[in-house]
Scaffold this motif. Sequence first.
Motif, PDB file in Angstrom:
ATOM      1  N   UNK A 125     -14.176   1.369 -11.589  1.00  0.00           N
ATOM      2  CA  UNK A 125     -14.135  -0.823 -11.694  1.00  0.00           C
ATOM      3  C   UNK A 125     -12.849  -0.494 -11.705  1.00  0.00           C
ATOM      4  N   UNK A 126     -11.870  -0.056 -12.026  1.00  0.00           N
ATOM      5  CA  UNK A 126     -10.064   0.034 -12.314  1.00  0.00           C
ATOM      6  C   UNK A 126      -9.260   0.494 -11.272  1.00  0.00           C
ATOM      7  N   UNK A 127     -10.008   1.148 -10.755  1.00  0.00           N
ATOM      8  CA  UNK A 127      -9.863   1.170  -8.297  1.00  0.00           C
ATOM      9  C   UNK A 127     -10.474  -0.257  -8.222  1.00  0.00           C
ATOM     10  N   UNK A 128     -10.762  -0.682  -7.831  1.00  0.00           N
ATOM     11  CA  UNK A 128     -11.242  -1.911  -7.144  1.00  0.00           C
ATOM     12  C   UNK A 128     -10.342  -3.036  -7.521  1.00  0.00           C
ATOM     13  N   UNK A 129      -9.323  -2.616  -8.421  1.00  0.00           N
ATOM     14  CA  UNK A 129      -7.858  -4.102  -8.690  1.00  0.00           C
ATOM     15  C   UNK A 129      -7.092  -3.151  -8.155  1.00  0.00           C
TER      16      UNK A 129
ATOM     17  N   UNK B 246     -11.454   4.651  -2.419  1.00  0.00           N
ATOM     18  CA  UNK B 246     -12.085   5.690  -1.634  1.00  0.00           C
ATOM     19  C   UNK B 246     -10.885   7.047  -1.685  1.00  0.00           C
ATOM     20  N   UNK B 247      -9.574   6.791  -2.162  1.00  0.00           N
ATOM     21  CA  UNK B 247      -8.906   8.127  -2.821  1.00  0.00           C
ATOM     22  C   UNK B 247      -8.927   8.587  -3.176  1.00  0.00           C
ATOM     23  N   UNK B 248     -10.050   7.419  -4.558  1.00  0.00           N
ATOM     24  CA  UNK B 248     -10.444   7.917  -5.711  1.00  0.00           C
ATOM     25  C   UNK B 248     -11.780   9.233  -5.541  1.00  0.00           C
ATOM     26  N   UNK B 249     -12.776   8.635  -4.568  1.00  0.00           N
ATOM     27  CA  UNK B 249     -14.061   9.483  -4.132  1.00  0.00           C
ATOM     28  C   UNK B 249     -13.643  11.186  -3.604  1.00  0.00           C
ATOM     29  N   UNK B 250     -12.300  10.902  -2.342  1.00  0.00           N
ATOM     30  CA  UNK B 250     -12.196  12.133  -1.553  1.00  0.00           C
ATOM     31  C   UNK B 250     -11.963  12.938  -2.577  1.00  0.00           C
ATOM     32  N   UNK B 251     -10.608  12.460  -3.653  1.00  0.00           N
ATOM     33  CA  UNK B 251     -10.239  13.258  -4.372  1.00  0.00           C
ATOM     34  C   UNK B 251     -10.920  13.798  -5.409  1.00  0.00           C
TER      35      UNK B 251
ATOM     36  N   UNK C 284      -3.034   3.265 -15.345  1.00  0.00           N
ATOM     37  CA  UNK C 284      -3.583   3.021 -13.853  1.00  0.00           C
ATOM     38  C   UNK C 284      -1.840   2.448 -13.611  1.00  0.00           C
ATOM     39  N   UNK C 285      -1.773   1.058 -14.498  1.00  0.00           N
ATOM     40  CA  UNK C 285      -0.686   0.466 -14.993  1.00  0.00           C
ATOM     41  C   UNK C 285       0.227   1.307 -14.228  1.00  0.00           C
ATOM     42  N   UNK C 286       0.972   2.755 -14.617  1.00  0.00           N
ATOM     43  CA  UNK C 286       1.850   2.895 -14.488  1.00  0.00           C
ATOM     44  C   UNK C 286       1.990   4.263 -13.195  1.00  0.00           C
ATOM     45  N   UNK C 287       0.447   4.905 -13.278  1.00  0.00           N
ATOM     46  CA  UNK C 287       0.627   6.242 -12.203  1.00  0.00           C
ATOM     47  C   UNK C 287      -0.914   5.530 -10.807  1.00  0.00           C
ATOM     48  N   UNK C 288      -1.206   4.230 -11.078  1.00  0.00           N
ATOM     49  CA  UNK C 288      -2.213   3.120  -9.786  1.00  0.00           C
ATOM     50  C   UNK C 288      -3.511   4.931 -10.184  1.00  0.00           C
ATOM     51  N   UNK C 289      -3.641   5.266  -8.940  1.00  0.00           N
ATOM     52  CA  UNK C 289      -4.606   6.041  -8.594  1.00  0.00           C
ATOM     53  C   UNK C 289      -4.902   7.292  -9.471  1.00  0.00           C
ATOM     54  N   UNK C 290      -3.288   7.915  -9.411  1.00  0.00           N
ATOM     55  CA  UNK C 290      -2.724   9.657 -10.040  1.00  0.00           C
ATOM     56  C   UNK C 290      -3.103   8.884 -11.084  1.00  0.00           C
TER      57      UNK C 290
END
Length: 520
Positions: free
Chosen positions: A251-255, A262-267, A401-407
Amino acid sequence: MTQNKLIKNSLIIIILTIIGKILAFIRDALIASKFGMSYATDIYMFSLGVVYLLTTISYGLTTTFIPIHSDFIEKKDKEERNKFVNNVTNVTTLYTTVIIVIGIVFAYFIVMIFAPGFKANPKVFSDSVYITRIMLLSLVFVSLQSVFTGVLQAHNEFFEPSAMATISNVVYIFYLVFFAKQFGIVGFAWATVLAFLAQFAINVPKYRMLGYGYRPVLDFKDESLKKLIILMIPVIISTSTAQLSLFANRFFATTIYEGAVSALDFANKLNSLVYEVFAVAISMVVYPSLSSFIAKDNKLEYKKSLIRAVNIILLIMVPAAVAMAILRVPIISIIFKRGAFDSNAVMITGSALLFYCPAMIAYGVRDLLNKAFYSIKDTKTPMVNSLIGVVINIVLNYILVRFMHVAGLTFATSISAIVTTIALIYILNRKINGLDIKSMCTTFTKILAASAFMGICIWFINNIIIRYLGDSLKTNIMIVGVSAILGGAIYLVAINMFNIKEFKDLTSMAKRKLLKARNS
């Protein structure tokens, strides 16, 4: 189940899981190559996430079905067992069909609510709705396989359930190699439905060999069915929260930006590698034994078996997490870096994977602890614990998510997993009057120290090879290969010095097997 048989079954599951994982890596490499970190991949990952969220119902069914059906095996005749199994099968299929119809009808709103970032692009949004509807058809095969695998595992038959990943990945790879260019991501959605069908079908021959066959039984008033449903509900809530956390991450990754999902799921796939190969295998085999010890009121053996399993999981998961964190870039480059998956995608996925690694350890222990609670007929505690974990995860997602994005999303998941796992340990310790937490902590500290020493050595190896050979596919393969051999040797020497009982037991058994093979 004897310790030798437990280890033997674990090894069978581990070998089959490794084969499945190798094929899964080939599948994921092909997905990355064909579609890259694009909206097409994001759509597929999101739709698959919807299916996985709903499959937690089936997981809850399998988990609660095993101890109940084990009682049937011990106390009932073949006809009564068959009647119960068919009643569960028919009721489950009926409810699953209703869920599929509801999901297809309301797919538009599912995408709108859970993938808000897709609304900005009408084509992406409409494709997401269409593909989600296709993928939902998989649920009928998932529900059937959940009953069949439960029957097989209750009879201590683990081969077919462990081979399901292998057969489904063959279907995926076949499509990606021969048809992906022609039919794209929509065709891949249909291939996913076929893959779930194949997973179900592989269990059918053994199911029939055990003496089970189809009967048109549908009895909602059956007491055993009622007991199953009552036990299932907390398990479903508990297991669905794990998928709900992943769903929240998506949900957050789509924003964030294109390719974030994709990066989230591959990780996540890389992070779950060792967990699914080893921890899940150990938990799967130990669970029936724990249930058996409780049924016989043998709490001493229950505690010994549980602590031994936890320590074995830690022996594997801790060094694996450390190695994965240090070697994340070479590993991602080897598996995914080709075609549409470029260097930027490697770095984004690597950043996400780094903060996922602590969760690898927590997941392995938490899965076993959940099974320990289920074996004593306590399904409420894991449910409440999982719900708290979801809340922690979502709150931290919003902040990080505001500071580190996907990480930030993966870091939030790791913190949530660690907190909830520690909580489960202390609750179980109180519930069974002494789990010997001090001994577990001592073992964990020794394993962590040995893993840290191994990690430092791997880090130096990594830097030396890159400095002299540069960055290339051959270099990355060499880094991973040399690190695996030298790092593994260093870890084994270090862990042997700490005199951990479980490690000594495993090495002694291996020596006996080798000596026996040599003499024969």
